[in-house]
Design a protein around this motif. Structure first.
Motif, PDB file in Angstrom:
ATOM      1  N   GLY A 108       0.522  -1.303   0.385  1.00 27.39           N
ATOM      2  CA  GLY A 108      -0.079  -0.214  -0.432  1.00 27.39           C
ATOM      3  C   GLY A 108       0.748   1.094   0.110  1.00 27.39           C
ATOM      4  O   GLY A 108      -0.055   2.101   0.809  1.00 27.39           O
ATOM      5  N   ALA A 109       1.671   0.697   0.154  1.00 25.10           N
ATOM      6  CA  ALA A 109       3.046   2.559  -0.631  1.00 25.10           C
ATOM      7  C   ALA A 109       2.636   3.850  -1.263  1.00 25.10           C
ATOM      8  O   ALA A 109       2.613   4.382  -1.055  1.00 25.10           O
ATOM      9  N   ILE A 110       1.069   3.967  -2.131  1.00 25.95           N
ATOM     10  CA  ILE A 110       0.652   4.577  -3.073  1.00 25.95           C
ATOM     11  C   ILE A 110      -1.064   4.711  -2.746  1.00 25.95           C
ATOM     12  O   ILE A 110      -1.209   4.929  -3.240  1.00 25.95           O
ATOM     13  N   GLY A 111      -1.050   3.347  -1.396  1.00 29.45           N
ATOM     14  CA  GLY A 111      -2.701   3.376  -1.725  1.00 29.45           C
ATOM     15  C   GLY A 111      -3.358   2.249  -2.189  1.00 29.45           C
ATOM     16  O   GLY A 111      -2.244   1.982  -2.836  1.00 29.45           O
ATOM     17  N   GLU A 112      -4.817   2.500  -2.893  1.00 29.96           N
ATOM     18  CA  GLU A 112      -5.376   2.029  -3.364  1.00 29.96           C
ATOM     19  C   GLU A 112      -4.546   2.356  -5.313  1.00 29.96           C
ATOM     20  O   GLU A 112      -4.552   3.293  -6.107  1.00 29.96           O
ATOM     21  N   VAL A 113      -4.355   1.223  -5.920  1.00 26.40           N
ATOM     22  CA  VAL A 113      -3.561   1.062  -7.482  1.00 26.40           C
ATOM     23  C   VAL A 113      -4.512   2.028  -8.280  1.00 26.40           C
ATOM     24  O   VAL A 113      -5.979   0.962  -8.319  1.00 26.40           O
ATOM     25  N   ARG A 114      -5.047   2.501  -8.848  1.00 25.39           N
ATOM     26  CA  ARG A 114      -6.640   3.203  -9.702  1.00 25.39           C
ATOM     27  C   ARG A 114      -6.220   3.339 -11.232  1.00 25.39           C
ATOM     28  O   ARG A 114      -6.958   2.857 -12.330  1.00 25.39           O
ATOM     29  N   MET A 115      -4.402   3.819 -11.466  1.00 29.79           N
ATOM     30  CA  MET A 115      -4.938   3.991 -12.906  1.00 29.79           C
ATOM     31  C   MET A 115      -3.284   3.837 -13.177  1.00 29.79           C
ATOM     32  O   MET A 115      -2.630   3.686 -12.717  1.00 29.79           O
ATOM     33  N   ILE A 169       1.906   4.198 -11.975  1.00 30.92           N
ATOM     34  CA  ILE A 169       1.468   3.360 -11.007  1.00 30.92           C
ATOM     35  C   ILE A 169       0.599   4.277 -10.205  1.00 30.92           C
ATOM     36  O   ILE A 169       1.024   5.342  -9.202  1.00 30.92           O
ATOM     37  N   HIS A 170      -0.609   4.876 -10.475  1.00 29.97           N
ATOM     38  CA  HIS A 170      -1.603   5.942  -9.946  1.00 29.97           C
ATOM     39  C   HIS A 170      -2.351   5.641  -9.001  1.00 29.97           C
ATOM     40  O   HIS A 170      -3.047   4.335  -9.436  1.00 29.97           O
ATOM     41  N   GLY A 171      -2.186   5.999  -7.560  1.00 31.51           N
ATOM     42  CA  GLY A 171      -2.699   5.171  -6.449  1.00 31.51           C
ATOM     43  C   GLY A 171      -3.233   6.144  -5.603  1.00 31.51           C
ATOM     44  O   GLY A 171      -3.561   7.418  -6.039  1.00 31.51           O
ATOM     45  N   SER A 172      -4.254   6.455  -4.921  1.00 31.21           N
ATOM     46  CA  SER A 172      -4.739   6.906  -3.893  1.00 31.21           C
ATOM     47  C   SER A 172      -4.227   7.807  -3.019  1.00 31.21           C
ATOM     48  O   SER A 172      -4.558   9.246  -2.486  1.00 31.21           O
ATOM     49  N   GLU A 173      -2.741   7.472  -2.944  1.00 30.61           N
ATOM     50  CA  GLU A 173      -2.145   8.124  -1.888  1.00 30.61           C
ATOM     51  C   GLU A 173      -1.140   8.944  -2.692  1.00 30.61           C
ATOM     52  O   GLU A 173       0.085   9.596  -1.667  1.00 30.61           O
ATOM     53  N   GLY A 174      -0.386   8.943  -4.114  1.00 25.51           N
ATOM     54  CA  GLY A 174       0.571   9.024  -4.537  1.00 25.51           C
ATOM     55  C   GLY A 174       0.517   8.019  -5.739  1.00 25.51           C
ATOM     56  O   GLY A 174       0.138   7.624  -5.919  1.00 25.51           O
ATOM     57  N   ARG A 175       2.007   8.525  -6.270  1.00 27.86           N
ATOM     58  CA  ARG A 175       2.094   7.133  -7.900  1.00 27.86           C
ATOM     59  C   ARG A 175       3.870   6.576  -7.837  1.00 27.86           C
ATOM     60  O   ARG A 175       4.640   7.486  -6.908  1.00 27.86           O
ATOM     61  N   ILE A 176       3.903   6.076  -8.169  1.00 26.52           N
ATOM     62  CA  ILE A 176       5.082   5.313  -8.867  1.00 26.52           C
ATOM     63  C   ILE A 176       5.420   5.457 -10.134  1.00 26.52           C
ATOM     64  O   ILE A 176       4.813   5.442 -10.825  1.00 26.52           O
ATOM     65  N   GLU A 177       6.705   6.034 -10.209  1.00 29.19           N
ATOM     66  CA  GLU A 177       6.750   5.745 -11.940  1.00 29.19           C
ATOM     67  C   GLU A 177       8.704   4.501 -11.515  1.00 29.19           C
ATOM     68  O   GLU A 177       9.577   4.907 -10.848  1.00 29.19           O
ATOM     69  N   VAL A 178       8.875   4.325 -12.458  1.00 31.50           N
ATOM     70  CA  VAL A 178       9.567   3.629 -13.160  1.00 31.50           C
ATOM     71  C   VAL A 178      10.389   3.825 -14.294  1.00 31.50           C
ATOM     72  O   VAL A 178       9.764   3.436 -15.757  1.00 31.50           O
ATOM     73  N   PRO A 179      11.180   5.020 -14.683  1.00 27.87           N
ATOM     74  CA  PRO A 179      12.265   4.784 -15.693  1.00 27.87           C
ATOM     75  C   PRO A 179      12.507   3.142 -17.469  1.00 27.87           C
ATOM     76  O   PRO A 179      13.118   2.679 -16.000  1.00 27.87           O
ATOM     77  N   ASP A 180      12.298   3.396 -17.671  1.00 23.36           N
ATOM     78  CA  ASP A 180      12.344   2.031 -18.780  1.00 23.36           C
ATOM     79  C   ASP A 180      12.683   1.209 -17.693  1.00 23.36           C
ATOM     80  O   ASP A 180      13.021   0.083 -17.614  1.00 23.36           O
ATOM     81  N   PHE A 181      11.158   0.061 -18.131  1.00 20.09           N
ATOM     82  CA  PHE A 181      11.335  -0.899 -16.098  1.00 20.09           C
ATOM     83  C   PHE A 181      11.653  -2.341 -17.210  1.00 20.09           C
ATOM     84  O   PHE A 181      11.827  -3.083 -16.214  1.00 20.09           O
ATOM     85  N   TRP A 182      11.854  -2.242 -18.123  1.00 18.29           N
ATOM     86  CA  TRP A 182      11.946  -3.086 -18.923  1.00 18.29           C
ATOM     87  C   TRP A 182      14.114  -3.480 -19.037  1.00 18.29           C
ATOM     88  O   TRP A 182      13.762  -4.633 -19.042  1.00 18.29           O
ATOM     89  N   PHE A 183      14.692  -2.805 -18.416  1.00 14.01           N
ATOM     90  CA  PHE A 183      15.943  -2.600 -18.530  1.00 14.01           C
ATOM     91  C   PHE A 183      16.603  -2.464 -16.941  1.00 14.01           C
ATOM     92  O   PHE A 183      17.163  -3.361 -16.813  1.00 14.01           O
ATOM     93  N   ALA A 184      15.680  -2.425 -15.786  1.00 16.12           N
ATOM     94  CA  ALA A 184      15.663  -2.621 -14.567  1.00 16.12           C
ATOM     95  C   ALA A 184      17.386  -2.166 -14.561  1.00 16.12           C
ATOM     96  O   ALA A 184      17.525  -1.133 -15.245  1.00 16.12           O
ATOM     97  N   ALA A 185      18.286  -2.790 -13.516  1.00 15.27           N
ATOM     98  CA  ALA A 185      19.377  -2.246 -13.072  1.00 15.27           C
ATOM     99  C   ALA A 185      20.605  -3.418 -13.904  1.00 15.27           C
ATOM    100  O   ALA A 185      21.601  -2.788 -13.887  1.00 15.27           O
ATOM    101  N   GLY A 186      20.274  -3.588 -15.046  1.00 10.74           N
ATOM    102  CA  GLY A 186      21.098  -4.947 -15.588  1.00 10.74           C
ATOM    103  C   GLY A 186      21.490  -3.587 -16.921  1.00 10.74           C
ATOM    104  O   GLY A 186      22.560  -4.008 -17.109  1.00 10.74           O
TER     105      GLY A 186
END
Length: 670
Positions: free
Chosen positions: A144-151, A251-268
């Motif tokens: 629940g880091a950003i609450g409920e996921v909405r979009m 990832i937009h939630g009820s309390e905030g959002r998460i952003e991940v650039p180029d998620f398919w490359f991750a840290a590698g």
């Protein structure tokens, strides 16, 4: 069961750029090692440099035949994925297949069916799914880091700069465009996050709407889709091969959002620096980074190798399980259907071979042939209905398999799929050249157009769609008691004399009294007599019509009439539409149709005995139910409607059961 502690020996088919990336992953892996590569041109000067230490084999078949190869990484163009994954299963090799695993969900199902039978591992190579950053992201959502996921917003797009019709990213013959090449990434991520929000490995959307800008090849330059999930989450996904998208997961939630650039490359991806996850709440940004330095493909290589060593046939979560890959493909199927994309490689004129790129095999197999009164050809003991298929490329997979297992009897009708079933069969038999050895059932004059003068008009249209000038068996699809039966007999007799019906005809959903009346009329007037029915007949007796105008032949008096007259009955819903599976049960009342049509004490008693007999025979109750229809003392031909190769092969277990007359009577008790 675990294999030895030695590393899984990998071979690569298709030594291109993705193959080189996987090689880099294996170099950093703990459980796998690159042993060989296969190429059509082993003399290419760069191969030894690009794949140091690997044996270079000429031809993909050579790699599959190599006893020193355990698993194969398939990195050929999209159009070869299903072919070589199936051939690998037949050779006893495990596979990791570059995304997309195949061109459609139906092709992917065929791949999994082959590996299910072989007991081998098959995985789709979405490398980001196995990276620790994905585990971290899932934990954030579930906590629940950003609450409920909405979009969810997710994109993967780049620009080739110039349209190149022969390039694999554009060519229709190579299944080009962004949806298949990179669209699977944002879709798979959206499904992963939507699933994490409800504590599941993934979630499938309940609605998909897609669009795309197409080029002169008919493939997509850029595309977007909206995915709606049952829990209210909406995902916007986009992809491109001719547009530089922002490539950020939001990832937009009820309390905030998460952003991940180029998620398919991750840290590698060492050229882009360490991967990161930004948590944005209350105007503040918290950045998380694993600081992981291992090659992004090493996690995928290790996960696949370890799964193989443990005797698994698919990735554990968060890797792409078989159900996950199928769900992802179904979204892509809808997306490109909405966009109007059909690859040229999928068209009947091009797809003249089986899914594994072989000529259609002989019409021999476990399904026996039988004679049917009034029919000059031998027909398979069961008929295939295939009205659920919407494309040639999907339907041909099942039609090919049914043919190669001995089936040559096909059930079509004017109304099925608004005529598409007829069109599909016409395309299939023309591309395979099997019309004269196939037995084709046609049906027409369905309510409300159940009139004698409709028969000829609809049959003309059906034959055009079927690409033939005759049907082998013909049924009126319904009866109309307001019309004298003789008028219907006259209309069908005329088609027999014209050569457009060359075998038995009769009625679907006709009463025995009406059929007797039709025979009597034909005998009085010298017309061709009806010889066949197509009524419901099953071990469970239909209590209430499934659809208006339906008639069952399962009652004791109707069955005795069939025995006395020796009328052939082509039985629809011959397995009682799931009543003999675990979908039904005395305490399971959520399926309205099952309850309304089949639930009573007599049918449950028959179901109990089918379960008991199946246990003794080492089969399933559904096999006993189908064997019952086959074991009747009158000509009885079940119509079966499998939608997958697994369902087809499961149905064929019934042909291993030879019920005695005593067993048939025992099943019917009550």
């Amino acid at each position: 069961m675990f294999m030895t502690d030695s590393k899984i020996r990998w071979g690569i088919i298709g030594p291109g750029s993705i193959a080189k990336a996987f090689r880099g992953g294996l170099e950093n892996a703990q459980h796998g090692v690159l042993a060989a590569i296969a190429t059509r041109d082993p003399n290419r000067p760069d191969l030894a440099e690009d794949f140091p230490g690997a044996r270079i084999l000429k031809g993909y078949d050579a790699l599959l035949a190599d006893p020193d190869i355990d698993a194969v990484y398939i990195a050929v163009p999209h159009t070869g994925h299903a072919e070589w994954a199936i051939k690998a299963a037949e050779a006893g090799k495990h596979v990791l297949v570059e995304k997309p695993l195949a061109l459609s969900a139906h092709e992917i199902d065929a791949v999994f069916h082959a590996h299910r039978k072989a007991g081998t591992f098959a995985g789709e190579a979405f490398m980001y799914r196995l990276h620790p950053q994905v585990v971290q992201l899932i934990e954030l959502i579930r906590s629940g880091a950003i609450g409920e996921v909405r979009m969810i917003q997710s994109s993967f797009g780049f620009s080739m700069g110039k349209f190149q019709p022969e390039h694999r990213l554009f060519a229709s013959s190579l299944a080009g465009g962004g949806i298949l090449d990179v669209g699977g990434y944002p879709v798979s991520m959206a499904r992963l996050i939507a699933g994490a929000a409800i504590g599941k490995p993934f979630a499938d959307p309940v609605k998909v709407r897609g669009t795309a800008k197409l080029n002169d090849e008919g493939t997509d330059d850029w595309a977007a889709a909206i995915l709606t999930f049952k829990n209210g989450i909406i995902a916007q996904v986009s992809c491109a091969v001719m547009a530089n998208l922002d490539n950020v997961l939001r990832i937009h939630g009820s309390e905030g959002r998460i952003e991940v650039p180029d998620f398919w490359f991750a840290a590698g991806d060492r050229t882009r620096g360490p991967g990161r996850i930004d948590i944005i709440k209350g105007g503040k940004t918290e950045t998380l980074s694993l600081g992981e330095e291992r090659h992004v493909y090493s996690f995928e290589a290790d996960a696949a190798s370890l799964a193989i060593k443990e005797g698994r046939t698919e990735f554990p979560a968060p890797g792409m399980s078989w159900a996950d890959s199928l769900g992802n493909a179904r979204v892509l199927d809808i997306w490109r259907k909405d966009a109007g994309i059909e690859y040229s490689i999928e068209r009947p004129s091009v797809r003249t071979r089986t899914i594994d790129n072989r000529p259609l095999g002989p019409n021999t197999g476990v399904i026996p042939k039988r004679t049917i009164p009034g029919l000059a050809k031998s027909a398979s003991a069961a008929a295939l209905g295939f009205e659920d298929f919407k494309t040639f490329s999907s339907g041909a997979i099942l039609l090919d398999a049914f043919w190669e297992r001995g089936g040559n009897l096909f059930d079509t009708a004017f109304v099925y799929g608004a005529g598409y079933t007829e069109k599909l069969f016409g395309e299939w038999h023309t591309s395979r050249g099997v019309r004269e050895n196939a037995v084709l059932i046609g049906k027409g004059a369905h309510s409300p157009l159940c009139y004698p003068d409709v028969i000829a008009r609809q049959l003309t249209q059906s034959l055009d769609r079927l690409q033939t000038d005759y049907v082998d068996v013909y049924f009126m699809h319904r009866d109309n008691l307001d019309v004298p039966v003789g008028e219907f007999v006259d209309a069908m007799d005329a088609e027999v004399k014209a050569g457009r019906i060359r075998g038995p005809f009769g009625g679907s959903n006709w009463t025995k009294e009406r059929f007797d009346e039709a025979i009597a009329y034909a005998e009085r007037t010298g017309k061709t007599k009806p010889q066949a029915l197509s009524n419901n007949f099953a071990l469970a007796e239909m209590l209430d019509p499934i659809w208006d105008g339906c008639v069952t032949a399962s009652t004791p008096d109707f069955k005795q009439w069939l025995i006395d007259r020796q009328v052939t009955n082509f039985s629809w819903s011959s397995q009682a539409r799931g009543f003999f599976t675990d979908r039904a049960g005395r305490e399971k009342t959520d399926n309205e149709e099952l309850v309304r049509v089949w639930y009573n004490d007599q049918n449950f008693g028959r179901r109990d005995r089918a379960i008991e007999l199946a246990r003794r025979l080492g089969k399933s109750p559904i096999h006993v139910a189908l064997a019952y229809v086959l074991a009747q003392p009158f000509p009885s031909v079940p119509l079966i409607g499998p939608r997958t190769l697994g369902e087809l092969d499961d149905s064929l277990n019934a042909f291993e059961i030879q019920l005695t007359p005593e067993q048939v009577k025992w099943l019917e008790q009550g």
